[in-house]
Scaffold this active site. Structure first.
Site, PDB file in Angstrom:
ATOM      1  N   LYS A 186       0.796  -1.223   0.000  1.00 18.31           N
ATOM      2  CA  LYS A 186       0.000   0.000   0.000  1.00 18.31           C
ATOM      3  C   LYS A 186       0.835   1.284   0.000  1.00 18.31           C
ATOM      4  O   LYS A 186       0.377   2.323  -0.467  1.00 18.31           O
ATOM      5  CB  LYS A 186      -0.935   0.006   1.207  1.00 18.31           C
ATOM      6  N   SER A 208      -8.851  -0.270   6.584  1.00 12.14           N
ATOM      7  CA  SER A 208      -8.858  -1.227   7.697  1.00 12.14           C
ATOM      8  C   SER A 208      -7.475  -1.406   8.292  1.00 12.14           C
ATOM      9  O   SER A 208      -7.334  -2.056   9.321  1.00 12.14           O
ATOM     10  CB  SER A 208      -9.384  -2.587   7.219  1.00 12.14           C
ATOM     11  N   GLU A 252      -9.781 -14.071  -4.232  1.00 10.63           N
ATOM     12  CA  GLU A 252     -10.596 -13.503  -3.158  1.00 10.63           C
ATOM     13  C   GLU A 252     -10.928 -14.581  -2.131  1.00 10.63           C
ATOM     14  O   GLU A 252     -10.934 -15.777  -2.465  1.00 10.63           O
ATOM     15  CB  GLU A 252     -11.924 -12.962  -3.711  1.00 10.63           C
ATOM     16  N   GLY A 259     -15.961 -13.277   0.443  1.00 11.11           N
ATOM     17  CA  GLY A 259     -15.920 -11.931  -0.131  1.00 11.11           C
ATOM     18  C   GLY A 259     -15.679 -11.969  -1.621  1.00 11.11           C
ATOM     19  O   GLY A 259     -14.672 -11.438  -2.117  1.00 11.11           O
ATOM     20  N   ASP A 278     -17.024 -10.482  -4.211  1.00  8.78           N
ATOM     21  CA  ASP A 278     -17.724  -9.415  -4.927  1.00  8.78           C
ATOM     22  C   ASP A 278     -17.131  -9.154  -6.315  1.00  8.78           C
ATOM     23  O   ASP A 278     -17.865  -8.907  -7.276  1.00  8.78           O
ATOM     24  CB  ASP A 278     -17.721  -8.117  -4.107  1.00  8.78           C
ATOM     25  N   SER A 294       1.022  -9.718  -0.731  1.00  9.88           N
ATOM     26  CA  SER A 294       0.728  -8.285  -0.595  1.00  9.88           C
ATOM     27  C   SER A 294       1.121  -7.665   0.737  1.00  9.88           C
ATOM     28  O   SER A 294       1.309  -6.449   0.812  1.00  9.88           O
ATOM     29  CB  SER A 294      -0.756  -8.019  -0.856  1.00  9.88           C
TER      30      SER A 294
END
Length: 325
Positions: free
Chosen positions: A57, A82, A208, A212, A214, A308
């Site tokens: 990030k 989060s 995923e 979750g 989506d 990640s």
């Protein structure tokens, strides 16, 4: 007939890489003969758990924040997250002589909350199961005159995240497949931009948690689908709908989405610790879990994986990686 230009390009990612040079870490690529044998391919792990703040990030946060003018930096930066993006924006703000206010869910992992505070940010909390973090975050930024840097819905954030894939390809050469965790979709959007820009024949597969899914549902439907906020150990992927901007990229470039269960994620975390000697957080372990369970299908010869992040505290890590009864 005209087509809209792409939201981000390979040149955008290369520009982000130039901005990040000397600021972000060039993270290591790990190999494992055991992993290669289990998967049946040459596997290259891009370990963003060794990035500043412990996750990819920082790349996107700094790329976006570094483009703000002096007056805006003086007023400050806002974000909602989060945990990992929270830390990334807090550190980016500190590096640039600015300040950060971060909206975090009340149940964010304590280690991520403490780290965000440690980078000098102010934290405002909300209930992720009843509150709309985007609306709350936008209102907070407007009220205080802050520049809002969202965790994935921003071209500069997506381009920054793509630098991880760019470094991986620069180091190991052409890949047949890249496997990437998917939350809001910024990492895979940047990664797919790089892979398809350099090697159009390579496949980009997202992963995923089962609870979750989506993005998988959205890609199958051809439009963004919303689901109830998922309850999964992969807290960085506990989103209810893909980002609008990220989805516009991913629906063009991503070849497929696979799902893994929480037990698969635990097994992958344990494998990474015992065989690779690295600590990986649940969200970061999902692509490794997909490979180890064969969810990505028969593997091609050369497979890249983006790990990640590694932000999980010792108690939680021990709880998650304890042997199953």
């Amino acid at each position: 007939m005209t087509t809209d230009p792409p939201l981000i390009t390979l040149d955008d990612v290369r520009d982000a890489a130039a901005r990040l040079k000397g600021v972000a870490h060039r993270t290591p690529v790990l190999r494992s003969r055991t992993l290669d044998a289990l998967v049946g391919a040459e596997v290259f792990l891009k370990c963003e758990n060794f990035q500043r703040v412990g996750a990819f990030k920082f790349r996107g946060a700094y790329n976006a924040a570094s483009r703000l003018g002096p007056e805006q930096l003086a007023r400050g930066i806002a974000a909602y997250s989060s945990g990992n993006h929270a830390q990334a924006v807090a550190l980016a703000a500190r590096e640039l002589g600015s300040t950060a206010v971060i909206l975090m869910p009340e149940d964010a992992p304590p280690s991520k909350r403490d780290a965000t505070l440690g980078y000098g940010a102010e934290i405002v909390t909300y209930d992720r199961y009843t509150g709309d973090r985007v609306a709350i975050g936008e209102a907070l930024a407007a009220e205080r005159g802050l520049a809002l840097i969202p965790p994935y819905e921003h071209p500069h954030v997506m381009a920054g995240q793509g630098t991880a894939a760019l470094e991986l390809l620069e180091e190991v050469g052409e890949l047949d497949q890249l496997v990437v965790p998917v939350g809001g979709g910024g990492l895979i959007a940047g990664s797919a931009t790089v892979v398809k820009g350099l090697h159009p024949g390579a496949r980009v597969i997202g992963v995923e948690p089962e609870a979750g899914d989506d993005t998988r549902r959205s890609l199958e439907a051809g439009r963004r689908i919303s689901i109830p906020v998922p309850r999964t150990i992969a807290d960085g992927q506990a989103l209810h709908t893909p980002g609008e901007l990220t989805f516009s990229v991913n629906r063009r470039l991503v070849d497929g989405i696979e799902l893994v269960g929480d037990d698969d994620i635990r097994d992958a975390m344990r494998f990474a610790f015992e065989r690779l000697k690295i600590v990986v957080e649940p969200s970061g372990a999902t692509p490794l879990a997909a490979l180890l369970t064969g969810r990505t299908g028969p593997p091609p010869r050369r497979v890249g994986v983006i790990i990640s992040g590694g932000n999980v505290d010792a108690g939680r890590f021990a709880e998650l990686c304890g042997r199953r009864a």
